[in-house]
Design an enzyme around this catalytic site. Sequence first.
Site, mmCIF file in Angstrom:
data_model
loop_
_atom_site.group_PDB
_atom_site.id
_atom_site.type_symbol
_atom_site.label_atom_id
_atom_site.label_comp_id
_atom_site.label_asym_id
_atom_site.label_seq_id
_atom_site.Cartn_x
_atom_site.Cartn_y
_atom_site.Cartn_z
ATOM 1 N N GLU A 193 -22.321 -53.510 -0.117
ATOM 2 C CA GLU A 193 -23.610 -52.824 -0.147
ATOM 3 C C GLU A 193 -24.646 -53.723 0.517
ATOM 4 O O GLU A 193 -24.828 -54.877 0.116
ATOM 5 C CB GLU A 193 -24.040 -52.522 -1.575
ATOM 6 C CG GLU A 193 -25.379 -51.781 -1.630
ATOM 7 C CD GLU A 193 -25.901 -51.587 -3.045
ATOM 8 O OE1 GLU A 193 -26.095 -50.438 -3.457
ATOM 9 O OE2 GLU A 193 -26.111 -52.607 -3.725
ATOM 10 N N ARG A 228 -28.786 -58.524 0.477
ATOM 11 C CA ARG A 228 -30.130 -57.972 0.604
ATOM 12 C C ARG A 228 -30.847 -58.683 1.740
ATOM 13 O O ARG A 228 -30.961 -59.913 1.746
ATOM 14 C CB ARG A 228 -30.912 -58.144 -0.688
ATOM 15 C CG ARG A 228 -32.330 -57.563 -0.647
ATOM 16 C CD ARG A 228 -33.071 -57.844 -1.929
ATOM 17 N NE ARG A 228 -32.324 -57.313 -3.063
ATOM 18 C CZ ARG A 228 -32.384 -57.828 -4.297
ATOM 19 N NH1 ARG A 228 -33.129 -58.886 -4.530
ATOM 20 N NH2 ARG A 228 -31.695 -57.273 -5.275
ATOM 21 N N SER A 269 -19.004 -57.664 -15.430
ATOM 22 C CA SER A 269 -19.807 -56.553 -14.916
ATOM 23 C C SER A 269 -18.922 -55.474 -14.301
ATOM 24 O O SER A 269 -19.171 -54.275 -14.481
ATOM 25 C CB SER A 269 -20.806 -57.072 -13.882
ATOM 26 O OG SER A 269 -21.577 -56.018 -13.357
ATOM 27 N N HIS A 275 -37.895 -54.790 -11.951
ATOM 28 C CA HIS A 275 -36.651 -55.179 -12.635
ATOM 29 C C HIS A 275 -36.949 -56.066 -13.844
ATOM 30 O O HIS A 275 -36.358 -55.884 -14.926
ATOM 31 C CB HIS A 275 -35.735 -55.918 -11.659
ATOM 32 C CG HIS A 275 -34.474 -56.423 -12.283
ATOM 33 N ND1 HIS A 275 -33.410 -55.611 -12.595
ATOM 34 C CD2 HIS A 275 -34.110 -57.681 -12.680
ATOM 35 C CE1 HIS A 275 -32.445 -56.316 -13.148
ATOM 36 N NE2 HIS A 275 -32.839 -57.572 -13.211
ATOM 37 N N ARG A 335 -25.006 -61.479 -3.542
ATOM 38 C CA ARG A 335 -24.500 -61.603 -4.901
ATOM 39 C C ARG A 335 -23.164 -60.886 -5.041
ATOM 40 O O ARG A 335 -22.884 -59.899 -4.361
ATOM 41 C CB ARG A 335 -25.516 -61.078 -5.918
ATOM 42 C CG ARG A 335 -25.791 -59.589 -5.856
ATOM 43 C CD ARG A 335 -25.080 -58.843 -6.959
ATOM 44 N NE ARG A 335 -25.268 -57.402 -6.819
ATOM 45 C CZ ARG A 335 -24.397 -56.618 -6.221
ATOM 46 N NH1 ARG A 335 -23.299 -57.122 -5.685
ATOM 47 N NH2 ARG A 335 -24.607 -55.314 -6.138
ATOM 48 N N LYS A 383 -20.592 -59.300 -8.015
ATOM 49 C CA LYS A 383 -20.520 -58.914 -9.425
ATOM 50 C C LYS A 383 -19.552 -59.816 -10.177
ATOM 51 O O LYS A 383 -18.522 -60.232 -9.641
ATOM 52 C CB LYS A 383 -20.062 -57.458 -9.554
ATOM 53 C CG LYS A 383 -21.166 -56.423 -9.389
ATOM 54 C CD LYS A 383 -20.643 -55.038 -9.720
ATOM 55 C CE LYS A 383 -21.718 -53.987 -9.596
ATOM 56 N NZ LYS A 383 -22.820 -54.180 -10.565
#
Length: 222
Positions: free
Chosen positions: A157, A95, A67, A173, A61, A63
């Site tokens: 990340e 991820r 955001s 979440h 993903r 941002k």
Amino acid sequence: MTTLPVDDAAIAEAKRLRDAFQRFLREYEFGMREVETKISILRDEFTHLHAYNPIEHVKSRLKTPDSIVEKVARKGIDADFEVIRGEITDIAGVRVTCSFVTDVYLLFDLFTQQDDVTVRAVKDYIAEPKPNGYRSLHAIVEVPVFLSTGPVPIPVEVQFRTVAMDFWASLEHKIHYKFAGRVPAHLVQSLTEAAATAGELDVRMERLHREAHEINQRALQA
């Protein structure tokens, strides 16, 4: 109705900022794709050489501009691209969901030991879970993106977790989103207990996997 005069200079400046922001985000997209490619190569190698795929699935993903702007405001940093690159390290995220905890650490080691991957920070929430029970292995890495103007180091990340950890995090979440972050205490307690159960499931399933492998190996050697 009064029509305001068009300020050509203001329009030109707005377009310049828009184009610069798009280039900035495109660099992160390229960095994210570099990480995805590296993970994909590791997965294919395991599948073909070891007849075993340690990766269940990979999600990425980027941002959104809104955001990023909100995070710049929250952190109180200058709206400068180089400052943002240094201070906000989760603009691009990948991820990696694995079958077992041992796969998490194996893939993390294989990925971060590559010569063109620079590790900036690691947070091991598997060894030391968050108070709410959250478990995952986070790494902020830099990978080079080779543009026509030269290489650019891009932070990405990368999160490594098991299927059980991913399921728990997804549910947690959704619950926090439903309550706008103000989750009732009894649900928080239940989530923490569920995290412990997920951890126990990871241990049990890995033990079963290991025992099945050992039985199969003995059968082949008989």
